[in-house]
Design a protein around this motif. Structure first.
Motif, PDB file in Angstrom:
ATOM      1  N   GLY A  84       0.810  -1.212   0.000  1.00  0.00           N
ATOM      2  CA  GLY A  84       0.000   0.000   0.000  1.00  0.00           C
ATOM      3  C   GLY A  84       0.846   1.266   0.000  1.00  0.00           C
ATOM      4  N   LEU A  85       0.240   2.345   0.497  1.00  0.00           N
ATOM      5  CA  LEU A  85       0.873   3.654   0.437  1.00  0.00           C
ATOM      6  C   LEU A  85       2.246   3.685   1.110  1.00  0.00           C
ATOM      7  N   TRP A  86       2.330   3.146   2.329  1.00  0.00           N
ATOM      8  CA  TRP A  86       3.590   3.238   3.069  1.00  0.00           C
ATOM      9  C   TRP A  86       4.698   2.447   2.376  1.00  0.00           C
ATOM     10  N   ASP A  87       4.368   1.240   1.907  1.00  0.00           N
ATOM     11  CA  ASP A  87       5.373   0.422   1.230  1.00  0.00           C
ATOM     12  C   ASP A  87       5.855   1.092  -0.054  1.00  0.00           C
ATOM     13  N   THR A  88       4.924   1.658  -0.816  1.00  0.00           N
ATOM     14  CA  THR A  88       5.313   2.326  -2.059  1.00  0.00           C
ATOM     15  C   THR A  88       6.128   3.571  -1.776  1.00  0.00           C
ATOM     16  N   ALA A  89       5.739   4.312  -0.749  1.00  0.00           N
ATOM     17  CA  ALA A  89       6.502   5.497  -0.365  1.00  0.00           C
ATOM     18  C   ALA A  89       7.919   5.109   0.050  1.00  0.00           C
ATOM     19  N   SER A  90       8.069   3.967   0.697  1.00  0.00           N
ATOM     20  CA  SER A  90       9.397   3.528   1.127  1.00  0.00           C
ATOM     21  C   SER A  90      10.315   3.305  -0.066  1.00  0.00           C
ATOM     22  N   GLU A  91       9.775   2.742  -1.139  1.00  0.00           N
ATOM     23  CA  GLU A  91      10.578   2.526  -2.343  1.00  0.00           C
ATOM     24  C   GLU A  91      10.940   3.847  -3.017  1.00  0.00           C
ATOM     25  N   LEU A  92      10.026   4.777  -3.000  1.00  0.00           N
ATOM     26  CA  LEU A  92      10.199   6.034  -3.722  1.00  0.00           C
ATOM     27  C   LEU A  92      10.985   7.072  -2.923  1.00  0.00           C
ATOM     28  N   TYR A  93      10.575   7.317  -1.697  1.00  0.00           N
ATOM     29  CA  TYR A  93      11.139   8.430  -0.932  1.00  0.00           C
ATOM     30  C   TYR A  93      12.565   8.165  -0.459  1.00  0.00           C
ATOM     31  N   SER A  94      12.919   6.896  -0.278  1.00  0.00           N
ATOM     32  CA  SER A  94      14.285   6.587   0.140  1.00  0.00           C
ATOM     33  C   SER A  94      15.299   6.951  -0.949  1.00  0.00           C
ATOM     34  N   GLN A  95      14.851   7.031  -2.201  1.00  0.00           N
ATOM     35  CA  GLN A  95      15.751   7.359  -3.317  1.00  0.00           C
ATOM     36  C   GLN A  95      16.082   8.847  -3.390  1.00  0.00           C
ATOM     37  N   VAL A  96      15.358   9.670  -2.643  1.00  0.00           N
ATOM     38  CA  VAL A  96      15.609  11.118  -2.679  1.00  0.00           C
ATOM     39  C   VAL A  96      15.999  11.636  -1.296  1.00  0.00           C
ATOM     40  N   GLY A  97      16.569  10.739  -0.483  1.00  0.00           N
ATOM     41  CA  GLY A  97      17.094  11.154   0.809  1.00  0.00           C
ATOM     42  C   GLY A  97      16.105  11.164   1.938  1.00  0.00           C
ATOM     43  N   GLY A  98      14.912  10.620   1.728  1.00  0.00           N
ATOM     44  CA  GLY A  98      13.906  10.600   2.779  1.00  0.00           C
ATOM     45  C   GLY A  98      14.250   9.623   3.885  1.00  0.00           C
ATOM     46  N   LYS A  99      13.906  10.003   5.121  1.00  0.00           N
ATOM     47  CA  LYS A  99      14.097   9.148   6.291  1.00  0.00           C
ATOM     48  C   LYS A  99      12.744   8.888   6.949  1.00  0.00           C
ATOM     49  N   PRO A 100      12.404   7.606   7.126  1.00  0.00           N
ATOM     50  CA  PRO A 100      11.080   7.309   7.684  1.00  0.00           C
ATOM     51  C   PRO A 100      11.052   7.378   9.210  1.00  0.00           C
ATOM     52  N   LYS A 101       9.902   7.761   9.741  1.00  0.00           N
ATOM     53  CA  LYS A 101       9.602   7.689  11.164  1.00  0.00           C
ATOM     54  C   LYS A 101       8.370   6.794  11.311  1.00  0.00           C
ATOM     55  N   GLU A 102       8.618   5.542  11.618  1.00  0.00           N
ATOM     56  CA  GLU A 102       7.542   4.552  11.630  1.00  0.00           C
ATOM     57  C   GLU A 102       6.458   4.894  12.647  1.00  0.00           C
ATOM     58  N   THR A 103       6.855   5.431  13.787  1.00  0.00           N
ATOM     59  CA  THR A 103       5.875   5.679  14.865  1.00  0.00           C
ATOM     60  C   THR A 103       4.880   6.764  14.490  1.00  0.00           C
ATOM     61  N   THR A 104       5.303   7.728  13.678  1.00  0.00           N
ATOM     62  CA  THR A 104       4.418   8.828  13.304  1.00  0.00           C
ATOM     63  C   THR A 104       3.990   8.774  11.842  1.00  0.00           C
ATOM     64  N   LEU A 105       4.401   7.727  11.126  1.00  0.00           N
ATOM     65  CA  LEU A 105       4.087   7.576   9.707  1.00  0.00           C
ATOM     66  C   LEU A 105       4.468   8.840   8.935  1.00  0.00           C
ATOM     67  N   GLU A 106       5.722   9.234   9.105  1.00  0.00           N
ATOM     68  CA  GLU A 106       6.186  10.477   8.509  1.00  0.00           C
ATOM     69  C   GLU A 106       7.542  10.269   7.843  1.00  0.00           C
ATOM     70  N   TRP A 107       7.748  10.974   6.743  1.00  0.00           N
ATOM     71  CA  TRP A 107       9.036  10.997   6.059  1.00  0.00           C
ATOM     72  C   TRP A 107       9.618  12.401   6.163  1.00  0.00           C
ATOM     73  N   SER A 108      10.868  12.491   6.557  1.00  0.00           N
ATOM     74  CA  SER A 108      11.556  13.777   6.597  1.00  0.00           C
ATOM     75  C   SER A 108      12.653  13.781   5.541  1.00  0.00           C
ATOM     76  N   PHE A 109      12.919  14.953   4.976  1.00  0.00           N
ATOM     77  CA  PHE A 109      13.878  15.092   3.891  1.00  0.00           C
ATOM     78  C   PHE A 109      14.999  16.033   4.307  1.00  0.00           C
ATOM     79  N   PRO A 110      16.143  15.977   3.623  1.00  0.00           N
ATOM     80  CA  PRO A 110      17.308  16.742   4.060  1.00  0.00           C
ATOM     81  C   PRO A 110      17.055  18.234   4.273  1.00  0.00           C
ATOM     82  N   SER A 111      16.138  18.817   3.516  1.00  0.00           N
ATOM     83  CA  SER A 111      15.876  20.251   3.664  1.00  0.00           C
ATOM     84  C   SER A 111      15.123  20.586   4.939  1.00  0.00           C
ATOM     85  N   GLY A 112      14.446  19.569   5.497  1.00  0.00           N
ATOM     86  CA  GLY A 112      13.542  19.797   6.626  1.00  0.00           C
ATOM     87  C   GLY A 112      12.083  19.612   6.255  1.00  0.00           C
TER      88      GLY A 112
END
Length: 304
Positions: A66-94
């Motif tokens: 679903g959404l989270w699994d697909t986001a994991s494949e996509l967002y990790s390629q652009v420097g995203g870091k996941p926060k599993e507890t809050t279902l949030e991705w943070s990126f280098p810019s903030g």
């Protein structure tokens, strides 16, 4: 180098539209959710940008593939870091992209005081009209990004979304009017009703104190998703195996098809006998339907 971009066709038009509100899809397999996840990446270089992508329930976010699994494949390629507890991705810019749910109608009030430049709604027909329009009040921005809404959907003839998209749908056949795909229309709310026009200027002349919003619908079907058709050619067979009702919705993208007499029960499920069995029970059943009247124009069901 990995290139991340939308597929040509409806997905590309979805990411290119200037509409305040854009609704994408209308069938299964058209690349809807991936397009929504792509759109959330547009402003990740802005340190003050925050996106929120909504599903109706929490399990729909975390389901396999679903959404989270697909986001994991996509967002990790652009420097995203996941926060599993809050279902949030943070990126280098903030910048951040958060996933959230609105399980109950009252959950919308948990967002009071929030300002979210970008809301993404995945499977819009699963939400209520009240949830959607209330969250428009949270769609605001001080980060330099013009607030906007993107949503995906599958057809549902009895949903409020079908009424919202009526101009883009042929009301006889139930299929999208292709010449209107991506066309912008403008609306304002006057009391309980949405008033539509082809231009913002027309509405501004009639209602000078109400800023109009633009909306568009971009239909997509499985055949528009070349990657899925290539990687999983058996998915078409899965859709063809559905009941006529669900096949009409999810494969054909029909917004008018609904269960009718003769399609709810299958005659083959029942044995025809000459008389009722001796000693059987006689049963009565009432369907205690009751829907609260929320708006003046509502005509809800009730039991007398």
């Amino acid at each position: 180098m990995t290139t991340i971009k939308p597929q040509p066709g409806p997905q590309e038009r979805f990411l290119a539209t200037p509409a305040d509100i854009a609704i994408f899809g209308g069938a299964a397999g058209g690349g809807k959710s991936y397009g929504l996840l792509l759109e959330a990446l547009r402003h990740i270089g802005n340190p003050n940008f925050g996106a929120v992508i909504l599903r109706r329930t929490f399990p729909q976010i975390r389901n396999e593939g679903g959404l989270w699994d697909t986001a994991s494949e996509l967002y990790s390629q652009v420097g995203g870091k996941p926060k599993e507890t809050t279902l949030e991705w943070s990126f280098p810019s903030g910048a951040s992209v958060r996933f959230a749910h609105l399980n109950y109608e009252a959950d919308k009030y948990d967002w009071q005081g929030s300002q979210v430049p970008f809301f993404g709604w995945d499977e819009l027909t699963h939400f209520t009209e009240g949830q959607f329009f209330y969250m428009l009040s949270r769609n605001r921005s001080l980060c330099g990004v013009r607030p906007y809404i993107r949503a995906t959907t599958n057809p549902d003839a009895d949903s409020w979304v079908a009424e919202l998209l009526a101009w883009w749908i042929d009301q006889e056949s139930g299929f999208p009017i292709q010449t209107r795909s991506g066309a912008l229309r403008w609306f304002v709310r006057v009391n309980d009703d949405l008033v539509w026009a082809d231009t913002a200027a027309e509405l501004q002349a009639r209602y000078p104190l109400i800023p109009p919003k633009s909306l568009t619908f971009i239909p997509a079907r499985l055949q528009d998703n070349a990657i899925l058709m290539r990687e999983d050619p058996g998915y078409l067979a899965n859709l063809l195996a559905l009941t006529p009702l669900e096949r009409g919705r999810l494969l054909d993208g029909n917004w008018k098809i609904r269960a009718t007499a003769g399609k709810v029960f299958n005659r083959g499920w029942f044995e025809i006998v000459e008389a009722a069995p001796a000693g059987g029970l006689t049963c009565r059943f009432w369907d205690f339907a009751s829907t609260e009247k929320a708006l003046a124009k509502d005509d809800p069901d009730f039991t007398a």
